[in-house]
Write a protein that holds these residues in place. Structure first.
Motif, PDB file in Angstrom:
ATOM      1  N   PHE A   1      57.990  23.070   6.637  1.00 47.68           N
ATOM      2  CA  PHE A   1      58.745  24.213   7.121  1.00 47.68           C
ATOM      3  C   PHE A   1      58.239  25.468   6.431  1.00 47.68           C
ATOM      4  O   PHE A   1      58.118  25.508   5.217  1.00 47.68           O
ATOM      5  N   ARG A   2      57.963  26.503   7.190  1.00 49.42           N
ATOM      6  CA  ARG A   2      57.487  27.778   6.662  1.00 49.42           C
ATOM      7  C   ARG A   2      58.424  28.888   7.125  1.00 49.42           C
ATOM      8  O   ARG A   2      58.633  29.070   8.320  1.00 49.42           O
ATOM      9  N   SER A   3      58.992  29.603   6.183  1.00 48.48           N
ATOM     10  CA  SER A   3      59.922  30.673   6.507  1.00 48.48           C
ATOM     11  C   SER A   3      59.182  31.997   6.675  1.00 48.48           C
ATOM     12  O   SER A   3      58.277  32.316   5.909  1.00 48.48           O
ATOM     13  N   ILE A   4      59.601  32.782   7.680  1.00 48.33           N
ATOM     14  CA  ILE A   4      59.046  34.128   7.853  1.00 48.33           C
ATOM     15  C   ILE A   4      60.001  35.176   7.295  1.00 48.33           C
ATOM     16  O   ILE A   4      59.664  36.338   7.201  1.00 48.33           O
ATOM     17  N   GLY A   5      61.206  34.750   6.939  1.00 48.14           N
ATOM     18  CA  GLY A   5      62.219  35.653   6.414  1.00 48.14           C
ATOM     19  C   GLY A   5      63.584  35.213   6.884  1.00 48.14           C
ATOM     20  O   GLY A   5      63.775  34.059   7.241  1.00 48.14           O
ATOM     21  N   TRP A   6      64.516  36.154   6.895  1.00 49.04           N
ATOM     22  CA  TRP A   6      65.875  35.811   7.313  1.00 49.04           C
ATOM     23  C   TRP A   6      66.588  37.028   7.879  1.00 49.04           C
ATOM     24  O   TRP A   6      66.196  38.174   7.621  1.00 49.04           O
ATOM     25  N   CYS A   7      67.645  36.746   8.596  1.00 51.33           N
ATOM     26  CA  CYS A   7      68.559  37.767   9.108  1.00 51.33           C
ATOM     27  C   CYS A   7      69.926  37.123   9.149  1.00 51.33           C
ATOM     28  O   CYS A   7      70.047  35.946   9.510  1.00 51.33           O
ATOM     29  N   GLY A   8      70.955  37.861   8.767  1.00 50.68           N
ATOM     30  CA  GLY A   8      72.276  37.279   8.798  1.00 50.68           C
ATOM     31  C   GLY A   8      73.374  38.275   8.500  1.00 50.68           C
ATOM     32  O   GLY A   8      73.130  39.471   8.330  1.00 50.68           O
ATOM     33  N   LEU A   9      74.578  37.746   8.426  1.00 51.15           N
ATOM     34  CA  LEU A   9      75.777  38.534   8.163  1.00 51.15           C
ATOM     35  C   LEU A   9      76.335  38.146   6.803  1.00 51.15           C
ATOM     36  O   LEU A   9      76.388  36.964   6.479  1.00 51.15           O
ATOM     37  N   LYS A  10      76.769  39.142   6.045  1.00 49.52           N
ATOM     38  CA  LYS A  10      77.333  38.897   4.715  1.00 49.52           C
ATOM     39  C   LYS A  10      78.642  39.657   4.587  1.00 49.52           C
ATOM     40  O   LYS A  10      78.690  40.864   4.824  1.00 49.52           O
ATOM     41  N   PHE A  38      69.992  41.584  16.898  1.00 46.23           N
ATOM     42  CA  PHE A  38      70.764  41.492  18.147  1.00 46.23           C
ATOM     43  C   PHE A  38      71.490  40.150  18.220  1.00 46.23           C
ATOM     44  O   PHE A  38      72.633  40.081  18.680  1.00 46.23           O
ATOM     45  N   GLY A  39      70.840  39.081  17.790  1.00 40.28           N
ATOM     46  CA  GLY A  39      71.485  37.769  17.788  1.00 40.28           C
ATOM     47  C   GLY A  39      72.705  37.731  16.886  1.00 40.28           C
ATOM     48  O   GLY A  39      73.747  37.166  17.248  1.00 40.28           O
ATOM     49  N   CYS A  40      72.593  38.329  15.701  1.00 42.25           N
ATOM     50  CA  CYS A  40      73.734  38.374  14.776  1.00 42.25           C
ATOM     51  C   CYS A  40      74.868  39.212  15.348  1.00 42.25           C
ATOM     52  O   CYS A  40      76.043  38.853  15.209  1.00 42.25           O
ATOM     53  N   ILE A  41      74.532  40.315  15.998  1.00 44.51           N
ATOM     54  CA  ILE A  41      75.558  41.160  16.614  1.00 44.51           C
ATOM     55  C   ILE A  41      76.256  40.400  17.738  1.00 44.51           C
ATOM     56  O   ILE A  41      77.486  40.442  17.864  1.00 44.51           O
TER      57      ILE A  41
END
Length: 99
Positions: A1-10, A38-41
């Protein structure tokens, strides 16, 4: 598994929910931040009982500020985040946004 980064809600101590993202530099300017934001929203709009979301970025981080604007957030106020001066943007989830 290789991560490119992250996006999320805190959720912060004051109950504000912050949209954040961090991607490896080799993946910048490819639309990942905008699409995942947009996905998080969408998730927040349909699954969380929130009035609004915030997004924060350092003033000099113009790319992140542009992402916040692209997803419909508007400048709200200056603040301190992680011991740095930052700009805070806000997205009202209770009113339709016209972008």
């Amino acid at each position: 598994f290789r991560s490119i980064g992250w996006c999320g809600l805190k959720r912060h101590e004051n109950d504000e929910v912050d949209l954040g993202f961090r991607f490896k530099k080799s993946f910048w300017n490819q639309g990942f931040a905008t699409e995942t934001a947009f996905g998080c929203i969408d998730y927040a709009t349909h699954n969380l009982a929130l009035d609004y979301l915030i997004g924060r970025a350092m003033r000099e981080n113009t790319a992140s500020l542009k992402v916040l604007e692209k997803v419909g957030m508007k400048y709200w106020k200056d603040l301190e985040a992680d011991l740095h001066q930052a700009l805070c943007f806000k997205l009202d989830l209770k009113k339709p946004n016209i972008a």
